[in-house]
Each structure stands twice: as structure tokens, then as C-alpha cells.
Enzyme design. Structure first.
Site, PDB file in Angstrom:
ATOM      1  N   ARG A  69       8.654   2.973  11.713  1.00  0.00           N
ATOM      2  CA  ARG A  69       9.759   2.569  10.821  1.00  0.00           C
ATOM      3  C   ARG A  69      11.065   2.382  11.593  1.00  0.00           C
ATOM      4  NH1 ARG A  69       9.128   8.449   7.999  1.00  0.00           N
ATOM      5  NH2 ARG A  69       7.011   7.645   8.010  1.00  0.00           N
ATOM      6  N   SER A  93       6.048   7.402  13.226  1.00  0.00           N
ATOM      7  CA  SER A  93       6.003   6.090  12.588  1.00  0.00           C
ATOM      8  C   SER A  93       6.689   4.983  13.379  1.00  0.00           C
ATOM      9  CB  SER A  93       6.678   6.239  11.237  1.00  0.00           C
ATOM     10  OG  SER A  93       7.129   5.020  10.758  1.00  0.00           O
ATOM     11  N   ASP A 108       0.791  -1.236   0.000  1.00  0.00           N
ATOM     12  CA  ASP A 108       0.000   0.000   0.000  1.00  0.00           C
ATOM     13  C   ASP A 108       0.825   1.290   0.000  1.00  0.00           C
ATOM     14  OD1 ASP A 108       1.064  -0.334   2.504  1.00  0.00           O
ATOM     15  OD2 ASP A 108      -0.819  -0.284   3.597  1.00  0.00           O
ATOM     16  N   HIS A 109       2.052   1.232   0.501  1.00  0.00           N
ATOM     17  CA  HIS A 109       2.800   2.484   0.687  1.00  0.00           C
ATOM     18  C   HIS A 109       3.570   2.935  -0.544  1.00  0.00           C
ATOM     19  CE1 HIS A 109       1.864   2.076   4.908  1.00  0.00           C
ATOM     20  NE2 HIS A 109       2.567   3.144   5.223  1.00  0.00           N
ATOM     21  N   ARG A 141      -1.678  12.429  10.037  1.00  0.00           N
ATOM     22  CA  ARG A 141      -0.449  13.176  10.331  1.00  0.00           C
ATOM     23  C   ARG A 141      -0.318  14.368   9.412  1.00  0.00           C
ATOM     24  NH1 ARG A 141       3.076   7.924  11.471  1.00  0.00           N
ATOM     25  NH2 ARG A 141       2.221   7.729  13.564  1.00  0.00           N
ATOM     26  N   ASP A 173       3.485  -0.971  11.684  1.00  0.00           N
ATOM     27  CA  ASP A 173       3.011   0.338  11.267  1.00  0.00           C
ATOM     28  C   ASP A 173       2.329   0.937  12.485  1.00  0.00           C
ATOM     29  OD1 ASP A 173       2.252   1.899   8.462  1.00  0.00           O
ATOM     30  OD2 ASP A 173       0.895   2.306  10.140  1.00  0.00           O
TER      31      ASP A 173
HETATM   32  C1  MIC Z   1       3.115   6.575   8.552  1.00  0.00           C
HETATM   33  O1  MIC Z   1       1.912   6.789   8.595  1.00  0.00           O
HETATM   34  O2  MIC Z   1       3.974   7.381   8.950  1.00  0.00           O
HETATM   35  C2  MIC Z   1       3.587   5.256   7.995  1.00  0.00           C
HETATM   36  C3  MIC Z   1       4.276   5.519   6.733  1.00  0.00           C
HETATM   37  O3  MIC Z   1       2.476   4.423   7.737  1.00  0.00           O
HETATM   38  C4  MIC Z   1       4.511   4.613   9.021  1.00  0.00           C
HETATM   39  C5  MIC Z   1       5.166   3.375   8.572  1.00  0.00           C
HETATM   40  C6  MIC Z   1       6.349   3.584   7.696  1.00  0.00           C
HETATM   41  O4  MIC Z   1       7.117   4.511   7.900  1.00  0.00           O
HETATM   42  O5  MIC Z   1       6.542   2.760   6.800  1.00  0.00           O
HETATM   43  C7  MIC Z   1       3.873   4.339  10.377  1.00  0.00           C
HETATM   44  O6  MIC Z   1       2.944   5.004  10.740  1.00  0.00           O
HETATM   45  O7  MIC Z   1       4.375   3.480  11.123  1.00  0.00           O
HETATM   46 FE1  SF4 Z   2      -0.693   4.744   4.995  1.00  0.00          FE
HETATM   47 FE2  SF4 Z   2       0.371   5.463   7.348  1.00  0.00          FE
HETATM   48 FE3  SF4 Z   2      -1.081   7.181   5.881  1.00  0.00          FE
HETATM   49 FE4  SF4 Z   2      -2.259   5.168   7.028  1.00  0.00          FE
HETATM   50  S1  SF4 Z   2      -1.196   6.854   8.067  1.00  0.00           S
HETATM   51  S2  SF4 Z   2      -2.614   5.875   4.933  1.00  0.00           S
HETATM   52  S3  SF4 Z   2      -0.742   3.556   6.872  1.00  0.00           S
HETATM   53  S4  SF4 Z   2       0.876   6.284   5.345  1.00  0.00           S
END
Ligand code: MIC
Ligand code: SF4
Length: 754
Positions: free
Chosen positions: A645, A643, A95-96, A448, A160
Site C-alpha cells: 500500500r 503490504s 476483493d478487499h 499475515r 499487492d
Molecule cells: C495485505 O495483505 O496486507 C493487503 C491488504 O493485501 C496489502 C494490500 C493493501 O494494503 O491494500 C498487500 O499485501 O499489499
Molecule cells: Fe487479501 Fe492480502 Fe489477505 Fe490475500 S493477504 S486475502 S490479498 S488481504
């Protein structure tokens, strides 16, 4: 039939006895959170009571979910664990990595081509180890989990931070780094400090323009981005049971933005309805039989102050729609105050783009309510002023909303429908003109809104709101438009008011999809070859990190003293860098490039103490590494917020940073650092942050007697030869100290396999 129904049956069979044992041990009625946690102990039936906020406890989660950007590292680590199959049901979701540029079908085809080697790797590794694989286009991890895997009373982890979304279906679902997922998939226990509990009592009922999103926007305003740290938030009350299951999901989803370990709701009819409508009547029937165990004991909600560490009460009858932002999700402004605050703060009030969807807000109900506003545009002779985009959370939702005519309705206001993926939410948005860096405002229903997150432009002011508010503000093109009180001028020059949004909670005709995008793993994966090209610049097999040298660590240089907010987006940016999530060395070139250097207020510009010259953070760190010199990173409060990550921990580890010393950490990041064998330290006295100077050499003393609860000492040797020394704290337990000594948790698993 639901996936993994036997596993769910087994969980429910064990719950009553385990909960009874926990009640006896703690000698009090139990919250829902405690019931789920105590029924998922690694030891099985509880044998002792745990101290909230203090005891480290081993848990046995029921399942694991991973998304493509974090799954790569998680599975590269898992491959080294030497197990033939995952020990618990696990899934991967693509999805990312899909960029939102033109529209869904075109963008998806481009992504499939561009990310081929990563998708091939994830698909083959899933096939081999018994992991369910959701193809690109199937949808966003949390939406797909809610639709298929989440179940009341269950416990899961996911790589995640928004894994917490599954709390909407009454789970304890927690975001973790890949190394934690690797442990659970390898059949090991998963450790967590027993959380503290925040109870949120929702009185009254949502009405008119307010949506579940406004509940969490309000909570974020109260608790701030760090107020939930170390806590599980449990929602209850009439306002909770009267709200949809997917609305509960939205609230739990954004619990990540207050740093909460997770959030949850007790099982109720809305959850049963959602399970039934997503093809899981069997799970609903089973949950009904253990209903009393899937919510708190009645005494708890009758006297919450006695059982929670903190209680917040929100009256939904009077709750106003909120807009949170810019640049942080906890800056909460009720819509009636926006005019005044925007003026006072100089926020641009012209809304350029409204974006709805994402894992947070793309339920059928969300889309239906937003569409009810879009419909009024033509009916009332209006014209939509801003651009408008939709990123559906899953193919199931997309197909269903198309069938029910909502996409057509959005098309009448000139909307763009992006792929069922993260897209703009994670900076995968080829927004025309973003590179010019112009000051502008967008509103979105994502979670976010850190600087640069959606489009890479530091001057984009992003505000978070419910999908219905986003739609209304996009129609008005004005951040200060209050649809509850204000009118709009239509094409005939008349003043018209938007009617409050309305929409069905669930589709009357049921959900539908032609191909939801699932690929089952091979029954026997032993013959499956995992595809990793040795020349790839996107995937790199991992080399073990080196073990601790057995002495105090001395002669470190200061790499950066970060000032203010330093989220994982600042430490390891997403957007264009997502392509290197499977290649540790390449992605390390983004290390800390977003962090502000305390000494010159610039980003990606630090002093190399060996040459005296200023340069980018990654290059400076590589120069120290080449010279065999370790470094330290210093930071402010809530360091590593955001995140899950683990790249934000692995990159510094890979490039030779030895310790991260901050005023306070966000939970997942702190654990990720520990897991990778780094030192995660906090100032015993926050004011010592001020003692760190740009040309310091730093010693970490006390490692030979490194022990739980025992402070270490930092010695600073300043450029003029003077010194300072002070204590620093840590939260390592015995096990975590072993990780540090071994050079990372994975080295221990690896050793146990050989
Ligand atoms: C996000 O919303 O910041 C992400 C991208 O989904 C991250 C995961 C990632 O950095 O791959 C998260 O929320 O953990
Ligand atoms: Fe994707 Fe993270 Fe955004 Fe949700 S918050 S849509 S998991 S990047």
C-alpha cells in the site's frame, strides 16, 4: 481460450533468442529467474550482463493486476498520465472491501451497497482505459490471477504484495505500489534492482499431515521476515515437481512474508494439469513447446551452490506441520514443540476460531483436504470445539466445492462461509466481542498475523498454519493438539485419532461456475465518463505534490521515533480504514497510529514540540503542517514490512513529512517513498538511532550534491543546544533523484504529457 493468448504467444516466441543471448553474456548456465528476467528487459534482446544485488534494470512486464484497495490510488494516478488506454493487459479485482459479518450472500449485498461509489469508479475507469474488471464476489486477486492470467515464464506486477502468488505457475510476479503500476500501464519501463537468488531444494515428498504451507512456514522460520529482501527465491527438486501447482502458489504467496522480491518454480506437469483444468489447455500446449526455457538449465539444479547466492535444503519426508506466530509470520514452531512453547510463553491455548481460505490457501486441494477432516467429526462421534470459517478465494472454487459437497460437509461442523474476498485476512471481520480486547487465540491459513490484523484486537494471538492443521486444531479447540500423535475424546468418552487428510489436487468433474464475475472493458472507451463525485468522502482527485525547494532541508522536527516492528499495517492500518483508500486526505488520519513511540512506549501518542503537549500522530503532524514546519520519521529495521500500500508513503508526503530515516527498509515501501518524492534514508551506523532525542530539530545536509552512492549528513540540534551529526545512506539512482527533485515520479510523467 485463455485471456491475452496473443501476448503469451509473443512472449514465448522471443524467449529462446533472448535467453541464448543472456547465457552468452553471463557465460554460465541460467537459473529460471534469470531466464525470465533477461527475456523481459525493456531493451529487448539483452546487451549486457547485470550484477545481482547491484544493477538497476529496466523491465517490460507482460501484465498488471490491481485490487480495489490499491487500484483506487493507482488509477487516480494513471488518470493523470494522459493516456487513452493501458499499454499492457491489466485487471482490477474487487476483493478487499467486503466485510465478513454474517455469511457470504448477505455480506456481499451489504458491501455492494456500501462501496457503491468506489465500485462505480473502478468499473468506469476500467471500462474507459481497457482494463478487465472483476466484480465484487468474483474472488481474491491472486486466486483469480492464478486461475485466469498467470502463465509459465511470464512477468507481471501487481499492486499487492501477494502478487508473488503467481510464481506457483512459474511466473516472476512482483508486488509494487500504485505509482509503479501506473508507469507500466502508461507504457513506461519498470525498474528493479537486479535481485539476488536464493535456491531452495526440496528433497523427498510431502506426506501425511504436512502440506505446502509447512514448506514456507519452515522457510520463514529460517530466513525471518527480512531474510528474503532483495532476493528471488527459486524452488526446485523432487519435492517441488511432486507437489500441486496451487501448493506451489501457497509457497510463493507467503514469500512476501520473508520480504522476498518474489518466488518461483520451474514449469512442470503439475502446472500443465492446472492450466488444462482451468480452461487453458492452449497455454499448456504452448508452454510445452518451450519447456526447456521455462526451467533452469540442468547444471544449475545439479550444482545449486555454484549458481545461487544462498541455498537452503528442506527434506519433505521429515518436515513437520508448523504453526507460525503469534504476531509475526516467522516465529515458526513445529507442532510437536507447541505444548512446551505455548506454556513457556504464556500463549492462550484454547483455540476460539479456525479460519481457512484467503488468497494463500483456498485451492480445491486445500478445501478438499480440510473437508476430509471435517467429515471425520461426525463419523468419529466428535464435536468441533472452536468456531470455523471459510473464505473461498474465488467464485470458481466456491461453486466447484459446493457442487462437490464440501460446503455441506463444513456445515456439519457449524462452519460459516464468508464471501469470496479477503474478509478476516485484512481486518474486514466484524468479529463479535473483539472490541472487548480479551486475550484469545485464533488459527488461520492466511499469511499475515501482525497484531490487530484480523479483528482489530491487540490481544488476539493469531497463528498461521495449513488449512488441514487449522481444521484439526479447530476440531480439538486446542493449540497444543498434535494430530500426528494425540487422540481426542469423543462423545462416548472414547479416545479417537484423526486420520491424516486427503483430497484431490483438482476436481474430477472439472471446475465450474455460473458467473465467474468478469466484466470486459468497452472496445472504445473514449466516450466513457469516469465517475468521481466532488463531494465524496471516499474518493478525491489528486493534486500534484510540490517540487524540492532546491536547498538543504533544515529545521525539521522529529514526528516520531518508532520502536521495533513497524509494518505498513502500523503506518497505514487497513480494516476500518480501507474505506478511505481513494481519499488521500481522509486516510491520512490513520498515519502511523499503530507505531510505538520510542520515548513513551505508547501508540498514537507523540510530543508536539510547538506546544509541548502529547497527542495523536496525525493531528500532531497536521499542526506542524499548518505551521509550515517539516518533520522526519525515524524507525527501526525492516521498516514498512508487509503490504504494497503506497498510502503508507503518500500519507506522510501529503501531511508534510520530508524524510524517513531508519535502520533498514522493506523493498516495496522504500520504492513507494522514493516514487512519491520523499527521502528514504538509512543510518550508516545503526547505533546513531540512539542519538535521536524527542525534542530534536533536524537538518538534512548535502542535497545540492545528492548523487547515487553518496551519503547525506544528518545534523541533530538537541533541546539543550548541543548537536550531533552523522552520515546516512540511501539507494537512490539518477532517475530516482529526479523523482525527488520533481516532487514525485508522477510529476515527471505529467510534464512529459503536456
Ligand atoms: C495485505 O495483505 O496486507 C493487503 C491488504 O493485501 C496489502 C494490500 C493493501 O494494503 O491494500 C498487500 O499485501 O499489499
Ligand atoms: Fe487479501 Fe492480502 Fe489477505 Fe490475500 S493477504 S486475502 S490479498 S488481504
Amino acid at each position: 481460450m485463455a485471456f491475452d493468448i496473443e501476448m503469451i504467444k509473443a512472449v514465448y516466441a522471443k524467449m529462446p533468442a533472448r535467453i541464448a543471448a543472456a547465457r552468452a553474456l553471463t557465460g554460465k548456465p541460467l537459473t529460471l529467474t534469470e531466464k525470465i528476467l533477461y527475456s523481459h528487459l525493456w531493451e529487448g534482446t539483452p546487451s549486457s550482463a547485470h550484477e545481482r544485488g547491484n544493477s538497476y534494470v529496466d523491465f517490460a512486464p507482460d501484465r498488471v493486476a490491481m485490487q480495489d484497495a490499491t487500484a483506487q490510488m493507482a488509477l487516480l494516478q494513471f488518470m493523470q498520465a494522459g493516456r487513452p488506454q493501458v499499454a499492457v493487459p491489466s485487471t482490477v479485482h474487487c476483493d478487499h472491501l467486503i466485510e465478513a459479518k454474517v455469511a457470504s450472500t448477505t455480506d456481499l449485498a451489504v458491501a455492494v451497497d456500501k462501496n457503491k461509489e468506489v465500485y462505480d469508479f473502478l468499473s468506469s475507469v476500467s471500462d474507459k482505459y481497457g482494463i478487465g474488471f472483476w466484480k465484487p464476489g468474483a474472488g481474491i486477486i491472486h486466486q483469480v490471477v492464478l486461475e485466469n492470467y498467470a502463465f509459465p515464464g511470464g512477468m507481471m506486477i501487481g499492486t499487492d504484495s501477494h502478487t508473488v502468488n503467481a510464481g506457483g505457475l512459474g511466473m516472476i510476479a512482483i508486488g509494487v505500489g500504485g505509482a509503479d503500476a501506473c508507469d507500466v500501464m502508461a507504457g513506461l519501463a519498470w525498474e528493479l534492482k537486479f535481485p539476488k537468488l536464493i535456491g531452495v531444494k526440496l528433497t523427498g515428498k510431502l506426506n501425511g499431515w504436512t502440506a505446502p504451507k509447512d514448506v514456507i512456514l519452515k522457510v520463514a522460520g529460517i530466513l525471518t521476515v527480512k531474510g528474503g529482501t532483495g532476493c528471488v527465491v527459486e524452488y526446485f527438486g523432487e519435492g517441488a515437481t511432486s507437489m500441486s501447482c496451487t501448493g506451489k502458489g501457497t509457497i510463493c504467496n507467503m514469500g512476501a512474508e520473508i520480504g522476498a522480491t518474489t518466488s518461483t518454480f520451474g514449469y512442470d506437469d503439475s502446472m500443465a494439469r492446472y492450466l488444462q483444468s482451468t480452461g487453458r489447455a492452449d497455454v499448456a500446449a504452448m508452454a510445452d513447446q518451450v519447456r526447456e526455457h521455462l526451467t533452469a538449465d540442468p547444471e544449475v539444479y545439479a550444482n545449486p551452490e555454484k549458481y545461487f547466492d544462498q541455498v537452503i535444503e528442506i527434506d519433505l519426508d521429515t518436515l513437520e506441520p508448523h504453526l507460525n506466530g503469534p504476531f509475526t509470520p516467522d516465529l515458526a514452531t513445529p507442532i510437536s514443540k507447541m505444548k512446551e512453547l505455548a506454556e513457556k510463553n504464556g500463549w492462550p491455548t484454547k483455540v476460539e476460531v479456525g479460519l481457512i481460505g484467503s488468497c494463500t490457501n483456498s485451492s480445491y486441494e486445500d478445501i478438499a483436504r480440510a473437508a476430509s477432516l471435517a467429515k471425520q467429526v461426525a463419523a468419529k462421534g466428535l464435536k468441533t470445539k472452536a468456531q470455523f470459517t471459510i473464505t473461498p478465494g474465488s467464485e470458481l472454487v466456491r461453486f466447484t466445492i459446493e457442487r462437490d459437497g464440501f460446503i455441506d460437509t463444513f456445515n456439519t461442523i457449524g462452519a460459516t462461509v464468508f464471501s469470496n474476498a479477503c474478509g478476516p485476512c485484512i481486518g474486514q471481520w466484524a468479529r463479535p466481542g473483539a472490541e472487548k480486547g480479551e486475550k484469545n487465540t485464533i488459527v488461520h491459513s492466511f499469511n499475515r498475523n501482525f497484531a490487530k490484523r484480523a479483528d482489530g484486537n491487540p490481544n488476539t494471538f493469531a497463528f498461521v498454519a495449513s488449512p488441514e492443521m487449522v481444521t484439526a486444531l479447530a476440531i480439538a479447540g486446542d493449540l497444543t493438539f498434535n494430530p500426528l500423535t494425540d487422540t481426542l475424546t469423543n462423545e462416548k468418552g472414547e479416545q479417537v485419532k484423526l486420520d491424516a487428510p486427503s483430497g484431490d489436487e483438482l476436481p474430477k468433474l472439472g471446475f465450474a461456475a455460473e458467473d465467474a464475475g468478469y466484466q470486459a472493458p468497452a472496445a472504445d472507451g473514449s466516450g466513457v465518463q469516469v465517475k468521481v463525485s466532488p463531494t465524496s468522502d471516499r474518493l478525491q482527485l489528486l493534486d500534484p505534490f510540490t517540487a524540492w525547494e532546491g536547498t538543504d532541508i533544515t529545521g525539521l522536527k522529529l514526528l516520531i521515533k518508532a520502536k521495533g516492528k513497524c509494518t505498513t499495517d502500523h503506518i497505514s492500518m487497513a480494516g476500518p480504514w480501507l474505506k478511505y483508500r481513494g481519499h488521500l486526505d481522509n486516510i491520512s488520519n490513520n498515519m502511523l497510529i499503530g507505531a510505538v513511540n520510542f520515548f513513551n512506549e505508547k501508540t498514537d501518542n507523540v510530543k508536539n514540540q510547538l506546544t509541548g503537549e502529547y497527542g495523536p500522530v496525525p493531528a500532531t503532524q497536521r499542526a506542524y503542517k499548518a505551521a509550515g514546519i517539516g518533520t522526519i520519521v525515524v524507525g527501526d529495521t525492516n521498516y514498512g514490512e508487509g503490504s504494497s500500500r503506497e498510502h503508507a508513503a503518500m500519507e506522510p508526503r501529503h501531511l508534510g513529512v520530508r524524510a524517513v530515516l531508519v535502520k533498514s527498509f522493506a523493498r516495496i515501501h522504500e520504492t513507494n517513498l522514493k516514487k512519491q518524492g520523499m527521502l528514504a534514508l538509512t543510518f550508516a551506523n545503526e547505533a546513531d538511532y540512539d542519538k535521536i532525542q524527542e525534542n530534536d530539530s533536524i537538518n538534512i545536509i548535502g542535497l545540492n550534491t545528492f548523487a547515487p552512492g553518496k551519503a547525506l549528513t544528518i545534523e541533530l540540534v538537541h533541546a539543550d543546544g548541543s548537536t550531533d551529526s552523522f552520515n546516512v545512506n540511501h539507494t537512490y539512482n539518477e532517475q530516482q533523484i529526479e523523482w525527488f527533485k520533481a516532487g514525485g515520479a508522477l510529476n515527471i510523467i505529467r510534464a512529459s504529457v503536456k
